[in-house]
Design a protein around this motif. Structure first.
Motif, PDB file in Angstrom:
ATOM      1  N   ALA A   1       3.014   4.828   4.869  1.00  0.00           N
ATOM      2  CA  ALA A   1       1.774   5.691   2.976  1.00  0.00           C
ATOM      3  C   ALA A   1       1.203   6.758   3.351  1.00  0.00           C
ATOM      4  CB  ALA A   1       0.847   4.397   3.531  1.00  0.00           C
ATOM      5  N   CYS A   2       1.368   6.972   4.656  1.00  0.00           N
ATOM      6  CA  CYS A   2       0.108   8.672   4.753  1.00  0.00           C
ATOM      7  C   CYS A   2       0.995   9.571   4.239  1.00  0.00           C
ATOM      8  CB  CYS A   2      -0.403   8.294   6.326  1.00  0.00           C
ATOM      9  SG  CYS A   2      -1.676   7.315   6.905  1.00  0.00           S
ATOM     10  N   ASN A   3       2.113   9.717   4.202  1.00  0.00           N
ATOM     11  CA  ASN A   3       2.945  10.969   2.884  1.00  0.00           C
ATOM     12  C   ASN A   3       2.544  10.974   2.167  1.00  0.00           C
ATOM     13  OD1 ASN A   3       4.245  11.213   5.848  1.00  0.00           O
ATOM     14  ND2 ASN A   3       6.227  10.038   5.278  1.00  0.00           N
ATOM     15  N   LYS A   4       1.772   9.825   1.378  1.00  0.00           N
ATOM     16  CA  LYS A   4       1.524  10.297   0.142  1.00  0.00           C
ATOM     17  C   LYS A   4      -0.226  10.697   0.548  1.00  0.00           C
ATOM     18  CE  LYS A   4       4.698   7.878  -1.346  1.00  0.00           C
ATOM     19  NZ  LYS A   4       4.299   5.923  -1.666  1.00  0.00           N
TER      20      LYS A   4
ATOM     21  N   SER B   1       0.277  11.164   9.474  1.00  0.00           N
ATOM     22  CA  SER B   1       1.647  10.436  10.012  1.00  0.00           C
ATOM     23  C   SER B   1       2.246  10.850  10.891  1.00  0.00           C
ATOM     24  CB  SER B   1       2.985  11.031   8.896  1.00  0.00           C
ATOM     25  OG  SER B   1       2.440  10.360   7.621  1.00  0.00           O
TER      26      SER B   1
ATOM     27  N   CYS C   1       0.842  -1.256  -0.301  1.00  0.00           N
ATOM     28  CA  CYS C   1      -0.103   0.477  -0.210  1.00  0.00           C
ATOM     29  C   CYS C   1       1.010   0.691  -0.113  1.00  0.00           C
ATOM     30  CB  CYS C   1      -0.664  -0.490   0.913  1.00  0.00           C
ATOM     31  SG  CYS C   1      -2.139  -1.227   1.346  1.00  0.00           S
ATOM     32  N   GLU C   2       1.963   1.123   0.839  1.00  0.00           N
ATOM     33  CA  GLU C   2       2.763   2.013   0.920  1.00  0.00           C
ATOM     34  C   GLU C   2       3.463   2.470  -0.752  1.00  0.00           C
ATOM     35  OE1 GLU C   2       6.915   4.414   0.511  1.00  0.00           O
ATOM     36  OE2 GLU C   2       6.691   2.179   0.877  1.00  0.00           O
TER      37      GLU C   2
ATOM     38  N   VAL D   1       2.856   2.247   7.692  1.00  0.00           N
ATOM     39  CA  VAL D   1       1.758   3.354   7.194  1.00  0.00           C
ATOM     40  C   VAL D   1       2.141   4.486   7.776  1.00  0.00           C
ATOM     41  CG1 VAL D   1      -0.395   3.449   8.881  1.00  0.00           C
ATOM     42  CG2 VAL D   1       0.291   1.414   8.813  1.00  0.00           C
TER      43      VAL D   1
ATOM     44  N   TRP E   1      -2.531   4.915   0.538  1.00  0.00           N
ATOM     45  CA  TRP E   1      -2.767   4.864   2.183  1.00  0.00           C
ATOM     46  C   TRP E   1      -3.820   5.037   3.345  1.00  0.00           C
ATOM     47  CZ3 TRP E   1      -5.792   9.340   4.470  1.00  0.00           C
ATOM     48  CH2 TRP E   1      -6.471   9.953   3.515  1.00  0.00           C
TER      49      TRP E   1
END
Length: 276
Positions: free
Chosen positions: A63-66, A72, A29-30, A60, A35
């Motif tokens: 991933a949230c940095n996207k 994040s 996912c990352e 995770v 995310w």
């Protein structure tokens, strides 16, 4: 993707995944920028009473940095609250979020926290922190971070020496705009005031009062995804902001020659010679 589809087939078949399987799927996912799915998988682990580990959270957070950078940082603090010790990868993911969100003060805090907790910062740690400071105009902090990174040898490969012409060069391939500007400013000041920049005394061997800056043909992508911006930004930065005269070689447009120690009003080269 294939990995996510296989995971869904496992669930449908009643096969219970363990933490290793979740970590592998979240890493997919990352890489794919999914995310939201990464967050949902983290929640699914909780629902199934499967304890996430440092690998889970690192993936995770990355991933949230996207997506939303503040997610994040919340996840990073959450993992510490759960007594899951962050490693260098985790810290770098959080530092990347700081850079994306303009949180330069928090980035500096995290860098110091890494050293205090005996988690060695790497080149990514310094580069992202440097970018956060540079992009927000915190040049004193940027200088301090870069000085420490240079002392630790993380930018050694960027300093080159042309023996035939006795000239130094700074290679910016692979760097973001913020990191590139910090390196350029540092090196030009070192050229003008060598006694104040002992760290570069060995790296910059040339006696010529000039510096080659290697940007390539400007194909490097900026952090927002735009391509072909580095060369133009560095040209503008050196000439318009730092006030150094520059020369573009017609036969090698990926190189910029900066004439150190000369004011721009005495420069005989016009902006017409620059690449627009």
């Amino acid at each position: 993707t294939k990995g996510i589809n296989l995971f869904k087939e496992m669930i449908a078949a009643g096969i219970l995944p363990d933490a290793h399987v979740y970590n592998a799927v979240i890493s997919v996912c990352e890489k794919d920028g999914q995310w939201k799915l990464a967050l949902n998988l983290l929640k699914d682990m909780e629902n199934r009473k499967i304890r996430p580990d440092v690998i889970t959270y690192s993936a995770v957070i990355s991933a949230c940095n996207k997506g939303p950078w503040d997610f994040s940082l919340k996840l990073f603090e959450e993992m510490k609250e759960r007594k899951i010790k962050p490693d260098t990868v985790s810290y770098n993911a959080a530092l990347t979020a700081c850079n994306k969100g303009g949180q330069w003060e928090y980035a500096l805090q995290l860098l110091e926290e890494m050293k205090r907790n005996h988690i060695p910062p790497d080149k990514i740690s310094y580069s992202v922190t440097l970018g956060a400071c540079e992009d927000n105009g915190k040049y004193e902090e940027s200088f301090r971070v870069l000085s420490e990174a240079i002392k630790r040898g993380f930018f050694d490969h960027s300093f080159k020496y042309y023996d035939a012409s006795n000239q130094d060069a700074l290679d910016l391939h692979g760097y973001t705009s913020g990191v590139s500007k910090a390196l350029v400013r540092y090196c030009l000041k070192a050229k003008d005031n060598p006694s104040d920049f002992g760290l570069l005394r060995d790296a910059m061997k040339g006696r010529s009062n000039s510096l080659w800056i290697i940007t390539g043909q400007g194909n490097h992508a900026n952090k927002d995804g735009r391509r072909g911006v580095l060369k133009k930004e560095i040209l503008s930065y050196v000439q318009d902001e730092l006030k150094y005269p520059v020369v573009i070689q017609p036969d090698n447009r990926g190189h910029i020659l900066v004439l150190c120690g000369r004011s721009s009003d005495k420069c005989s080269f016009s902006k017409n010679e620059l690449i627009k």
